[in-house]
Design a protein around this motif. Structure first.
Motif, PDB file in Angstrom:
ATOM      1  N   THR A 157       0.843  -1.189   0.000  1.00 15.82           N
ATOM      2  CA  THR A 157       0.000   0.000   0.000  1.00 15.82           C
ATOM      3  C   THR A 157       0.877   1.237   0.000  1.00 15.82           C
ATOM      4  OG1 THR A 157      -1.734  -1.146   1.230  1.00 15.82           O
ATOM      5  CG2 THR A 157      -1.796   1.261   1.228  1.00 15.82           C
ATOM      6  N   GLU A 347      -6.078   6.232  -2.226  1.00 18.32           N
ATOM      7  CA  GLU A 347      -6.497   5.040  -2.972  1.00 18.32           C
ATOM      8  C   GLU A 347      -7.837   5.212  -3.683  1.00 18.32           C
ATOM      9  OE1 GLU A 347      -7.846   4.446   1.352  1.00 18.32           O
ATOM     10  OE2 GLU A 347      -6.101   5.268   0.272  1.00 18.32           O
ATOM     11  N   THR A 349     -10.549   6.240  -6.511  1.00 18.17           N
ATOM     12  CA  THR A 349     -10.454   6.180  -7.971  1.00 18.17           C
ATOM     13  C   THR A 349     -10.635   7.557  -8.590  1.00 18.17           C
ATOM     14  OG1 THR A 349     -11.323   3.921  -7.950  1.00 18.17           O
ATOM     15  CG2 THR A 349     -11.404   5.091 -10.045  1.00 18.17           C
ATOM     16  N   LYS A 363     -10.265  -5.167 -20.004  1.00 20.25           N
ATOM     17  CA  LYS A 363     -10.067  -5.019 -18.562  1.00 20.25           C
ATOM     18  C   LYS A 363     -10.375  -3.574 -18.165  1.00 20.25           C
ATOM     19  CE  LYS A 363      -5.859  -6.396 -18.918  1.00 20.25           C
ATOM     20  NZ  LYS A 363      -4.439  -6.723 -18.679  1.00 20.25           N
ATOM     21  N   GLU A 500      -2.176  -0.419 -16.731  1.00 21.80           N
ATOM     22  CA  GLU A 500      -2.263  -0.880 -15.347  1.00 21.80           C
ATOM     23  C   GLU A 500      -1.058  -0.441 -14.517  1.00 21.80           C
ATOM     24  OE1 GLU A 500      -0.009  -3.947 -17.673  1.00 21.80           O
ATOM     25  OE2 GLU A 500      -1.731  -2.628 -18.007  1.00 21.80           O
ATOM     26  N   SER A 558      -1.638  -0.893 -10.611  1.00 18.84           N
ATOM     27  CA  SER A 558      -2.993  -1.278 -10.209  1.00 18.84           C
ATOM     28  C   SER A 558      -2.960  -2.329  -9.106  1.00 18.84           C
ATOM     29  CB  SER A 558      -3.761  -1.824 -11.412  1.00 18.84           C
ATOM     30  OG  SER A 558      -3.151  -3.016 -11.886  1.00 18.84           O
ATOM     31  N   THR A 559      -3.984  -2.309  -8.272  1.00 18.62           N
ATOM     32  CA  THR A 559      -4.160  -3.329  -7.232  1.00 18.62           C
ATOM     33  C   THR A 559      -5.505  -4.023  -7.364  1.00 18.62           C
ATOM     34  OG1 THR A 559      -5.051  -1.663  -5.695  1.00 18.62           O
ATOM     35  CG2 THR A 559      -2.673  -2.100  -5.604  1.00 18.62           C
ATOM     36  N   ARG A 560      -6.337  -3.582  -8.311  1.00 19.78           N
ATOM     37  CA  ARG A 560      -7.628  -4.213  -8.529  1.00 19.78           C
ATOM     38  C   ARG A 560      -8.099  -3.950  -9.955  1.00 19.78           C
ATOM     39  NH1 ARG A 560     -12.284  -0.693  -7.523  1.00 19.78           N
ATOM     40  NH2 ARG A 560     -11.546   1.444  -7.252  1.00 19.78           N
ATOM     41  N   LEU A 561      -9.008  -4.785 -10.408  1.00 24.03           N
ATOM     42  CA  LEU A 561      -9.708  -4.603 -11.671  1.00 24.03           C
ATOM     43  C   LEU A 561     -11.201  -4.620 -11.385  1.00 24.03           C
ATOM     44  CD1 LEU A 561      -7.638  -7.125 -13.842  1.00 24.03           C
ATOM     45  CD2 LEU A 561      -7.446  -4.628 -13.882  1.00 24.03           C
ATOM     46  N   ASP A 565     -10.363 -10.812 -11.862  1.00 25.05           N
ATOM     47  CA  ASP A 565      -9.596 -11.120 -10.658  1.00 25.05           C
ATOM     48  C   ASP A 565      -8.166 -10.612 -10.851  1.00 25.05           C
ATOM     49  OD1 ASP A 565      -7.949 -12.366  -8.728  1.00 25.05           O
ATOM     50  OD2 ASP A 565      -9.339 -14.045  -8.539  1.00 25.05           O
ATOM     51  N   HIS A 566      -7.829  -9.540 -10.157  1.00 23.19           N
ATOM     52  CA  HIS A 566      -6.526  -8.901 -10.320  1.00 23.19           C
ATOM     53  C   HIS A 566      -5.399  -9.874 -10.028  1.00 23.19           C
ATOM     54  CE1 HIS A 566      -3.128  -6.155  -9.460  1.00 23.19           C
ATOM     55  NE2 HIS A 566      -3.735  -5.335 -10.294  1.00 23.19           N
ATOM     56  N   HIS A 567      -5.528 -10.637  -8.956  1.00 21.13           N
ATOM     57  CA  HIS A 567      -4.480 -11.588  -8.580  1.00 21.13           C
ATOM     58  C   HIS A 567      -4.288 -12.640  -9.668  1.00 21.13           C
ATOM     59  CE1 HIS A 567      -2.721 -15.154  -6.626  1.00 21.13           C
ATOM     60  NE2 HIS A 567      -2.071 -14.277  -5.891  1.00 21.13           N
TER      61      HIS A 567
END
Length: 725
Positions: A157, A347, A349, A363, A500, A558-561, A565-567
């Motif tokens: 973070t 954080e 948007t 995406k 991203e 990026s940490t999310r989409l 599923d970002h991971h």
């Protein structure tokens, strides 16, 4: 091209380039007597020739000849030949050079008194590096972060506890915002007219009025509002004003078909949209509002494209003209030109952008208030954008380079130069001259158009300090031409990244020697890892070719989409290094060259890059499969042309039993379908008819086999749209 040394050049060699006899004789005499210091190496010799002897007015064949003979028998084990290197004074005057001098004692103690040392510091001690850069950018935090980085195995973070509004950061920089120019523009067709400008103070007032008008129109903090407009002064106002109000911009390219607009509106859950009635390009009027309404867009604010302010379309009930929308803000705000920026968590948007994956939907990638800091910091460190500069980069808010341009310029105290028209002709080239552009960005196809059209001839680009290139693989010969367009030569900073990431991960630097069509360094705060076929990292610094991965953490990544599923997309199945961190998937095939240089070789997956726009094979195939009743199925792949440059689209088609296709006619049909349903900039360059498509045991199309098969072939029958297996 002559295969000889500089010492053996003759008058005939020079005359063959188109040089006059008198100029050739003078040049031959000077080449015979270089200064002693310029005889030490091929690099020193070329530096002298490019800075002291050559000029843009010389025939380009002369530039080609002297570059080739200078580097005759160059040892490739040293890396690619150097086309430009900074002088000691030039290096010291860069942003990074100035920072190193400014904090010399502290940075020396940390081993960061050189470029390489600072690059290492940016990765090993981000808590030291990034506050220094934020200070240089003048970032205004409403609440400062309690910690620069809380790291974990997947990154971490950034700026924990911080509150800011990054649009406000763009609009408060400078001591006298009423006088500093922030926007410079000109409309196509008015190429002899004076430039139009807007000061930073005026831009802040316009963006504030727009933010007030959003609230007056019933929009709330956090609402997603799309922008589907050309990249003009109004688009910049809409972009900054939306974020100033704490709302979220949804980026949509003005070239998209209604179906693609609808997809992006659906994924982002947009509550409104800024658009134009039409797009005017010279004498042509291209519909835009009608595409937006066909896409089922929510409430629209519509800007008239005509200079007289009259709309050329009839609006739906509930839609507003740009003027009526702003008038609503003026009625409710005591001072509509003033707006207190919404303070937002770091954080939160700011912008939803889109990047094609390997599924039908793109995406949806959220940018936070941190992501633009990466964009601005990259421009500060690598393109060396400074206060008072003028930055031009033909682009659109639908692609990451649109927002990047805004932050790269305004966070660094520079002006944005916007040409409201096509960038490939003389009008744009003259605009670069008249606006005194200092950093000129482009995609390689633009350079190719300039070169072939000779549209730069007779113009002066003396203010350009560097070029920068992104979006496509570049052609070395085109970029030798480009760098030679400024007396004394100026470098092309190659820049490769992703939506991203918010910027680049491998790039160039104004403190390092630069080679044609090559990257010279990882971006500040980034570590590039190249994997072998078993997903094992090659040793750092070793020349190699493999899949590119990135080592977290990276500021702004990026940490999310929103719709994936970002991971799974970026981390699942990737190697974990000995320090516990998991590599982040990027997907480009990257080559590490000797001498610290890199070259990119396109996507290793099934996403291709057409004209600087990433698009998945699946998206193109879906359209092509429905383009003609004779088609059973298709495979879409991107293939670089033999002489380098942007990828070309190859369609391999399987026909239904009993059907025979006229490949010329079918190529036209496929191009028309792709242009209409995806993007008018896309075209089918090649078509092959195959009996079957190669597939895996699980029935997936093996596009890599097709790419290898057609990419290695140099036969004419697969380059003309008439190919058959």
């Amino acid at each position: 091209m002559a295969r000889t040394s500089i010492q053996n050049l003759t008058l005939e060699h020079l005359l063959e380039t188109g040089l006059s006899e008198g100029d050739a004789q003078v040049l031959l005499q000077r080449l015979a007597c270089p200064p002693a210091s310029k005889r030490e190496s091929q690099i020193a010799t070329w530096d002298w020739i490019s800075r002291e002897l050559l000029c843009p007015e010389h025939p380009f064949k002369l530039h080609q000849l002297l570059f080739s003979v200078t580097y005759l028998d160059w040892d490739a084990r040293r890396g690619p030949p150097i086309v430009w290197k900074p002088t000691e004074d030039e290096a010291k005057r860069t942003n990074i050079g100035t920072l190193i001098v400014k904090h010399e004692e502290r940075l020396s103690a940390l081993g960061a008194s050189t470029y390489d040392g600072l690059l290492q510091l940016s990765n090993s001690h981000p808590e030291v590096y990034w506050p220094l850069v934020f200070e240089e950018l003048g970032i205004r935090f409403h609440k400062p972060p309690t910690k620069v980085l809380e790291s974990n195995s997947y990154g971490g973070t950034w700026l924990r506890g911080a509150e800011l509004n990054v649009a406000e950061c763009c609009l408060v920089r400078g001591q006298d915002i009423m006088a500093e120019v922030a926007l410079i523009w000109r409309d196509e067709g008015n190429d002899e007219a004076p430039l139009q400008t807007m000061t930073l103070g005026a831009l802040r007032a316009e963006a504030s009025c727009l933010a007030n008008s959003l609230l007056a129109a019933g929009f709330q903090t956090g609402d997603a509002i799309a922008i589907d407009m050309p990249m003009n002064q109004f688009a910049v106002i809409a972009y900054l004003g939306t974020i100033l109000a704490g709302c979220v911009v949804v980026s949509i390219a003005d070239s998209f078909a209604p179906s693609e607009i609808a997809t992006r509106l659906r994924l982002s859950e947009a509550k409104g949209i800024f658009t134009q009635d039409v797009i005017i390009r010279g004498s042509k009027s291209i519909p835009l509002y009608s595409r937006v309404t066909e896409a089922g867009a929510p409430r629209a604010i519509v800007l008239p494209a005509a200079s007289d302010g009259r709309l050329s379309v009839e609006l739906r009930n509930g839609d507003l003209t740009w003027g009526a929308f702003l008038e609503g803000g003026r009625r409710v705000a005591a001072n509509p030109g003033v707006f207190e920026a919404r303070s937002c968590p770091a954080e939160a948007t700011t912008n939803i952008l889109f990047s094609s994956g390997t599924t039908g939907d793109p995406k949806a990638i959220p940018w936070t208030h941190v992501t633009p800091l990466k964009a601005g910091a990259d421009a500060w460190a690598h393109q060396d954008v400074r206060k008072g500069d003028v930055v031009a980069w033909p682009t659109n808010l639908g692609w990451m380079m649109g927002p990047w341009l805004i932050y790269a310029a305004l966070l660094n105290g520079a002006a944005i130069a916007l040409y409201n028209g096509a960038p490939g002709g003389r009008g744009f080239a003259k605009f670069v001259q008249d606006a005194k552009v200092t950093m000129l960005g482009l995609v390689p196809s633009i350079a190719k158009a300039w070169r072939s059209g000779e549209c730069v001839k007779g113009l002066g680009w003396s203010h350009v300090r560097c070029f920068s290139s992104s979006g496509e693989a570049s052609n070395a010969d085109d970029y030798l031409w480009l760098t030679s367009r400024v007396r004394g030569y100026r470098p092309v900073i190659e820049y490769c990244g992703g939506t991203e990431i918010g910027g680049g991960f491998v790039t160039g630097s104004m403190l390092q020697p630069q080679a044609l069509s090559a990257f010279s360094t990882p971006a500040m705060g980034c570590t590039v890892v190249i994997l072998d076929e078993n997903q094992r990292p090659y040793p750092s610094g070793q020349p190699c070719v493999g899949e590119c991965a990135l080592l977290p953490p990276m500021l702004g990544a990026s940490t999310r989409l929103l719709n994936a599923d970002h991971h799974k997309v970026y981390f699942k199945g990737m190697p974990r290094l000995h320090n516990g961190r998991v590599l982040r998937r990027h997907g480009d095939e990257m080559e590490r060259l000797p001498g610290g240089f890199y070259r990119a070789h396109g996507r290793v997956d099934d996403t291709m890059n057409l004209g600087g726009i990433k698009v998945s094979s699946v998206e193109i195939e879906r359209v092509c499969n429905a383009a003609d009743l004779a088609i059973l199925e298709t495979a879409a792949i991107g293939i670089p042309p033999p002489d380098g440059g942007p990828e070309q689209l190859l369609i391999v088609a399987v026909l239904k039993d009993g059907h025979v296709a006229d490949t010329v006619s079918l190529t036209k049909k496929l191009t028309s379908a792709v242009a209409k349903n995806l993007n008018p900039l896309f075209r089918v360059s090649r078509l092959a008819i195959a009996p079957v498509l190669p597939r895996t045991a699980s029935n997936k199309i093996m596009r890599r086999i097709l790419r290898d098969q057609y990419g290695s072939s140099k036969k004419n029958n697969i380059a003309s749209g008439r190919a058959k297996l």
